[in-house]
Design an enzyme around this catalytic site. Structure first.
Site, PDB file in Angstrom:
ATOM      1  N   VAL A  70       9.123 -26.129  -7.574  1.00  0.00           N
ATOM      2  CA  VAL A  70       9.912 -26.175  -8.805  1.00  0.00           C
ATOM      3  C   VAL A  70      11.154 -25.297  -8.639  1.00  0.00           C
ATOM      4  O   VAL A  70      11.737 -24.846  -9.602  1.00  0.00           O
ATOM      5  CB  VAL A  70       9.069 -25.674 -10.001  1.00  0.00           C
ATOM      6  CG1 VAL A  70       7.911 -26.627 -10.259  1.00  0.00           C
ATOM      7  CG2 VAL A  70       8.542 -24.256  -9.782  1.00  0.00           C
ATOM      8  N   ASP A  71      11.539 -25.049  -7.369  1.00  0.00           N
ATOM      9  CA  ASP A  71      12.577 -24.058  -7.109  1.00  0.00           C
ATOM     10  C   ASP A  71      13.975 -24.638  -6.931  1.00  0.00           C
ATOM     11  O   ASP A  71      14.930 -23.891  -6.746  1.00  0.00           O
ATOM     12  CB  ASP A  71      12.186 -23.219  -5.878  1.00  0.00           C
ATOM     13  CG  ASP A  71      11.876 -24.090  -4.656  1.00  0.00           C
ATOM     14  OD1 ASP A  71      12.416 -25.210  -4.539  1.00  0.00           O
ATOM     15  OD2 ASP A  71      11.070 -23.639  -3.807  1.00  0.00           O
TER      16      ASP A  71
ATOM     17  N   HIS B  14       5.927 -31.746  -9.563  1.00  0.00           N
ATOM     18  CA  HIS B  14       5.370 -30.766 -10.500  1.00  0.00           C
ATOM     19  C   HIS B  14       6.408 -30.274 -11.500  1.00  0.00           C
ATOM     20  O   HIS B  14       6.322 -29.155 -11.997  1.00  0.00           O
ATOM     21  CB  HIS B  14       4.741 -29.600  -9.743  1.00  0.00           C
ATOM     22  CG  HIS B  14       3.447 -29.978  -9.061  1.00  0.00           C
ATOM     23  ND1 HIS B  14       2.931 -29.307  -7.989  1.00  0.00           N
ATOM     24  CD2 HIS B  14       2.568 -30.978  -9.318  1.00  0.00           C
ATOM     25  CE1 HIS B  14       1.786 -29.880  -7.601  1.00  0.00           C
ATOM     26  NE2 HIS B  14       1.560 -30.900  -8.390  1.00  0.00           N
TER      27      HIS B  14
ATOM     28  N   CYS C 241       9.213 -27.444 -26.038  1.00  0.00           N
ATOM     29  CA  CYS C 241       8.298 -26.908 -27.030  1.00  0.00           C
ATOM     30  C   CYS C 241       7.058 -27.803 -27.024  1.00  0.00           C
ATOM     31  O   CYS C 241       7.156 -29.003 -27.281  1.00  0.00           O
ATOM     32  CB  CYS C 241       8.961 -26.907 -28.398  1.00  0.00           C
ATOM     33  SG  CYS C 241       7.850 -26.344 -29.697  1.00  0.00           S
TER      34      CYS C 241
ATOM     35  N   CYS D 100      11.776 -24.108 -33.962  1.00  0.00           N
ATOM     36  CA  CYS D 100      10.621 -24.131 -34.865  1.00  0.00           C
ATOM     37  C   CYS D 100       9.869 -22.796 -34.841  1.00  0.00           C
ATOM     38  O   CYS D 100       8.897 -22.613 -35.579  1.00  0.00           O
ATOM     39  CB  CYS D 100       9.684 -25.287 -34.517  1.00  0.00           C
ATOM     40  SG  CYS D 100       8.641 -24.967 -33.070  1.00  0.00           S
TER      41      CYS D 100
ATOM     42  N   ASN E 239       3.346 -26.998   9.642  1.00  0.00           N
ATOM     43  CA  ASN E 239       2.711 -25.912   8.906  1.00  0.00           C
ATOM     44  C   ASN E 239       2.446 -24.762   9.870  1.00  0.00           C
ATOM     45  O   ASN E 239       2.301 -24.973  11.073  1.00  0.00           O
ATOM     46  CB  ASN E 239       1.386 -26.394   8.279  1.00  0.00           C
ATOM     47  CG  ASN E 239       0.912 -25.507   7.136  1.00  0.00           C
ATOM     48  OD1 ASN E 239       0.776 -24.296   7.273  1.00  0.00           O
ATOM     49  ND2 ASN E 239       0.646 -26.126   5.998  1.00  0.00           N
TER      50      ASN E 239
ATOM     51  N   GLU F  42      -0.199 -23.057   9.712  1.00  0.00           N
ATOM     52  CA  GLU F  42      -1.637 -23.111   9.994  1.00  0.00           C
ATOM     53  C   GLU F  42      -2.149 -24.534   9.876  1.00  0.00           C
ATOM     54  O   GLU F  42      -1.542 -25.357   9.201  1.00  0.00           O
ATOM     55  CB  GLU F  42      -2.386 -22.258   8.964  1.00  0.00           C
ATOM     56  CG  GLU F  42      -2.242 -20.785   9.222  1.00  0.00           C
ATOM     57  CD  GLU F  42      -2.561 -19.953   7.999  1.00  0.00           C
ATOM     58  OE1 GLU F  42      -3.332 -20.431   7.144  1.00  0.00           O
ATOM     59  OE2 GLU F  42      -2.012 -18.846   7.905  1.00  0.00           O
TER      60      GLU F  42
ATOM     61  N   ALA G  66       8.462 -23.535   8.996  1.00  0.00           N
ATOM     62  CA  ALA G  66       9.167 -24.754   8.611  1.00  0.00           C
ATOM     63  C   ALA G  66      10.650 -24.708   9.019  1.00  0.00           C
ATOM     64  O   ALA G  66      11.182 -25.685   9.547  1.00  0.00           O
ATOM     65  CB  ALA G  66       9.035 -24.970   7.107  1.00  0.00           C
TER      66      ALA G  66
HETATM   67  P1  NAD Z   1       0.066 -23.580  -0.976  1.00  0.00           P
HETATM   68  O1  NAD Z   1       0.436 -22.182  -1.326  1.00  0.00           O
HETATM   69  O2  NAD Z   1      -1.271 -24.083  -1.338  1.00  0.00           O
HETATM   70  O3  NAD Z   1       0.194 -23.805   0.595  1.00  0.00           O
HETATM   71  C1  NAD Z   1       1.312 -23.401   1.305  1.00  0.00           C
HETATM   72  C2  NAD Z   1       1.156 -23.893   2.733  1.00  0.00           C
HETATM   73  O4  NAD Z   1       2.351 -23.578   3.433  1.00  0.00           O
HETATM   74  C3  NAD Z   1      -0.001 -23.263   3.498  1.00  0.00           C
HETATM   75  O5  NAD Z   1      -0.707 -24.287   4.170  1.00  0.00           O
HETATM   76  C4  NAD Z   1       0.690 -22.324   4.505  1.00  0.00           C
HETATM   77  O6  NAD Z   1       0.000 -22.261   5.734  1.00  0.00           O
HETATM   78  C5  NAD Z   1       2.017 -22.994   4.681  1.00  0.00           C
HETATM   79  N1  NAD Z   1       3.127 -22.092   5.010  1.00  0.00           N
HETATM   80  C6  NAD Z   1       3.350 -20.833   4.551  1.00  0.00           C
HETATM   81  N2  NAD Z   1       4.500 -20.359   5.030  1.00  0.00           N
HETATM   82  C7  NAD Z   1       5.009 -21.322   5.843  1.00  0.00           C
HETATM   83  C8  NAD Z   1       6.184 -21.425   6.624  1.00  0.00           C
HETATM   84  N3  NAD Z   1       7.100 -20.439   6.685  1.00  0.00           N
HETATM   85  N4  NAD Z   1       6.394 -22.559   7.337  1.00  0.00           N
HETATM   86  C9  NAD Z   1       5.489 -23.581   7.287  1.00  0.00           C
HETATM   87  N5  NAD Z   1       4.366 -23.537   6.557  1.00  0.00           N
HETATM   88  C10 NAD Z   1       4.132 -22.427   5.834  1.00  0.00           C
HETATM   89  O7  NAD Z   1       1.218 -24.464  -1.572  1.00  0.00           O
HETATM   90  P2  NAD Z   1       1.144 -25.929  -2.105  1.00  0.00           P
HETATM   91  O8  NAD Z   1       0.303 -26.777  -1.240  1.00  0.00           O
HETATM   92  O9  NAD Z   1       2.547 -26.319  -2.323  1.00  0.00           O
HETATM   93  O10 NAD Z   1       0.380 -25.810  -3.508  1.00  0.00           O
HETATM   94  C11 NAD Z   1       0.642 -24.796  -4.459  1.00  0.00           C
HETATM   95  C12 NAD Z   1       1.231 -25.273  -5.771  1.00  0.00           C
HETATM   96  O11 NAD Z   1       2.036 -24.217  -6.364  1.00  0.00           O
HETATM   97  C13 NAD Z   1       2.220 -26.375  -5.612  1.00  0.00           C
HETATM   98  O12 NAD Z   1       2.326 -27.104  -6.772  1.00  0.00           O
HETATM   99  C14 NAD Z   1       3.474 -25.590  -5.362  1.00  0.00           C
HETATM  100  O13 NAD Z   1       4.633 -26.307  -5.442  1.00  0.00           O
HETATM  101  C15 NAD Z   1       3.402 -24.498  -6.397  1.00  0.00           C
HETATM  102  N6  NAD Z   1       4.238 -23.366  -5.973  1.00  0.00           N
HETATM  103  C16 NAD Z   1       5.581 -23.588  -5.887  1.00  0.00           C
HETATM  104  C17 NAD Z   1       6.437 -22.619  -5.405  1.00  0.00           C
HETATM  105  C18 NAD Z   1       7.906 -22.970  -5.325  1.00  0.00           C
HETATM  106  O14 NAD Z   1       8.419 -23.715  -6.161  1.00  0.00           O
HETATM  107  N7  NAD Z   1       8.605 -22.479  -4.304  1.00  0.00           N
HETATM  108  C19 NAD Z   1       5.912 -21.383  -4.997  1.00  0.00           C
HETATM  109  C20 NAD Z   1       4.517 -21.168  -5.104  1.00  0.00           C
HETATM  110  C21 NAD Z   1       3.678 -22.193  -5.580  1.00  0.00           C
HETATM  111 ZN    ZN Z   2       9.358 -26.425 -31.447  1.00  0.00          ZN
END
Ligand code: NAD
Ligand code: ZN
Length: 248
Positions: free
Chosen positions: A102-103, A118, A126, A148, A211, A213, A230
Site C-alpha cells: 500500500v506504499d 490490498h 468513513c 459525520c 525472495n 528465503e 529484490a
Molecule cells: P510478508 O511480510 O509476509 O513477506 C515478505 C517476504 O519478503 C518474505 O518471504 C521475505 O523473505 C521476503 N523479503 C524480505 N526482504 C526481502 C528483500 N530485500 N528482497 C527479497 N525478498 C525479501 O509480506 P507479504 O507476503 O507481502 O504479506 C504481508 C501483508 O502486509 C501484505 O498484504 C503486505 O502488502 C502488507 N504489508 C505491506 C507493506 C508495504 O506496503 N510496503 C509493508 C508491510 C506489510
Molecule cells: Zn462519516
C-alpha cells in the site's frame, strides 16, 4: 546457463508477463515487512492492529500504528526492484503488477498498470457513512475525522475486510492469461492474494520467484527461484534481458 539467464529468457519469450509483489520488495526502501520482525511491527502486531474489528473497537489506538506507517511511507523512495519493473514495462516486457503493498512505490517508480490488491493509503473512508476523502485533505489532522464526526479509515484492506472487487477480478484475469509470473518479496501466506501463483501456474504460466528465503511456493509452483535481495536480483535480471535483446 545460470538461473538468471533462464529467467531472462522466459521473460523475453513471454507475450504476457506479470508480477505479484509483496512487502519484501519495499524492505530496501526502508519499510519493514510483516514476517521479519523489526521496527514498527514489533510494537504493533498486525494480526492484532490491522484487523477491521480492532479498527471498529479502538480506532485511536489503530491510528497510532497507521501514523507511524504513514511517516515511513512518506519518506520511502522506490528501490532498484521497483525501478527495474517500471523499466520492463516501458520495454514492453511487463504487462501488469499486482501488488499487495500500500506504499505507492511502484507508481512512484513509473509503473502504469498497477493493481493495488490490498487497497491504497492515498485515500480515507468513513466506514460509518461511506464518505471518502483524499489523504491531503486531512493532512495534519490526527486522527482524521469525517464530517459525520467518526474517525476515518485509510482505504487499505484490513484483515477481515474483502478485497476490492475490481482489483480481485482484474488480478484473476491477468493471472489466468499470463505466460510469466514474477513473484517478488512475498511469503504468499496472506489469502486470497496467495492463490494468484496457483491460478497462473494452472493456466500454463512459468513462475519466477525472487525472495531472500524459500517460501512454500519454492518447491511446489516455482520454476526458477532467484534467491537474494529484490533490488539486486531485479537489477541484474533487467541487465541480462537488455544484453540478450541487444545480442539478438
Ligand atoms: P510478508 O511480510 O509476509 O513477506 C515478505 C517476504 O519478503 C518474505 O518471504 C521475505 O523473505 C521476503 N523479503 C524480505 N526482504 C526481502 C528483500 N530485500 N528482497 C527479497 N525478498 C525479501 O509480506 P507479504 O507476503 O507481502 O504479506 C504481508 C501483508 O502486509 C501484505 O498484504 C503486505 O502488502 C502488507 N504489508 C505491506 C507493506 C508495504 O506496503 N510496503 C509493508 C508491510 C506489510
Ligand atoms: Zn462519516
Amino acid at each position: 546457463m545460470d538461473l538468471l539467464d533462464q529467467a531472462a529468457d522466459i521473460i523475453i519469450k513471454g507475450k504476457f508477463n506479470i508480477a505479484l509483489t509483496g512487502a519484501g520488495i519495499s524492505v530496501e526502501s526502508g519499510i519493514p515487512d510483516f514476517r521479519s520482525k523489526g521496527g514498527l511491527w514489533t510494537r504493533y502486531d498486525p494480526e492484532e492492529y490491522a484487523t477491521i474489528e480492532a479498527f471498529r473497537r479502538y480506532p485511536e489506538r489503530v491510528w497510532e500504528m497507521i501514523k507511524e506507517m504513514d511517516e515511513l511511507l512518506e519518506k520511502a523512495e522506490p528501490n532498484k526492484a521497483h525501478i527495474g519493473l517500471a523499466e520492463l514495462e516501458r520495454m514492453g516486457l511487463l504487462h501488469g503488477i499486482i501488488t499487495q503493498n500500500v506504499d505507492n512505490l511502484h507508481q512512484k517508480a513509473g509503473s502504469k498498470n498497477v493493481i493495488e490488491y490490498h487497497g491504497t493509503s492515498r485515500t480515507l473512508s468513513c466506514i460509518w457513512c461511506g464518505k471518502r476523502y483524499k489523504k491531503e485533505e486531512k493532512k495534519g489532522e490526527y486522527p482524521p475525522k469525517c464530517e459525520c464526526g467518526k474517525i476515518l479509515k485509510p482505504d487499505i484492506v484490513f484483515f477481515g475486510e474483502p478485497i476490492p472487487a475490481d482489483a480481485m477480478s482484474r488480478s484473476f484475469e491477468m493471472a489466468a492469461r499470463a505466460d510469466t509470473l514474477l513473484v517478488i518479496g512475498t511469503s504468499a501466506v496472506v489469502a486470497p492474494a496467495n492463490t494468484i501463483p496457483s491460478i497462473a501456474k494452472r493456466n500454463g504460466a512459468k513462475v519466477i520467484e525472487i525472495n531472500k528465503e524459500r517460501t512454500w511456493l519454492t518447491d511446489s509452483i516455482t520454476d526458477v527461484f532467484l534467491q537474494g535481495s529484490a533490488g539486486e536480483i531485479v537489477d541484474e535480471l533487467v541487465k541480462r534481458i537488455k544484453n540478450k535483446i541487444r545480442a539478438e
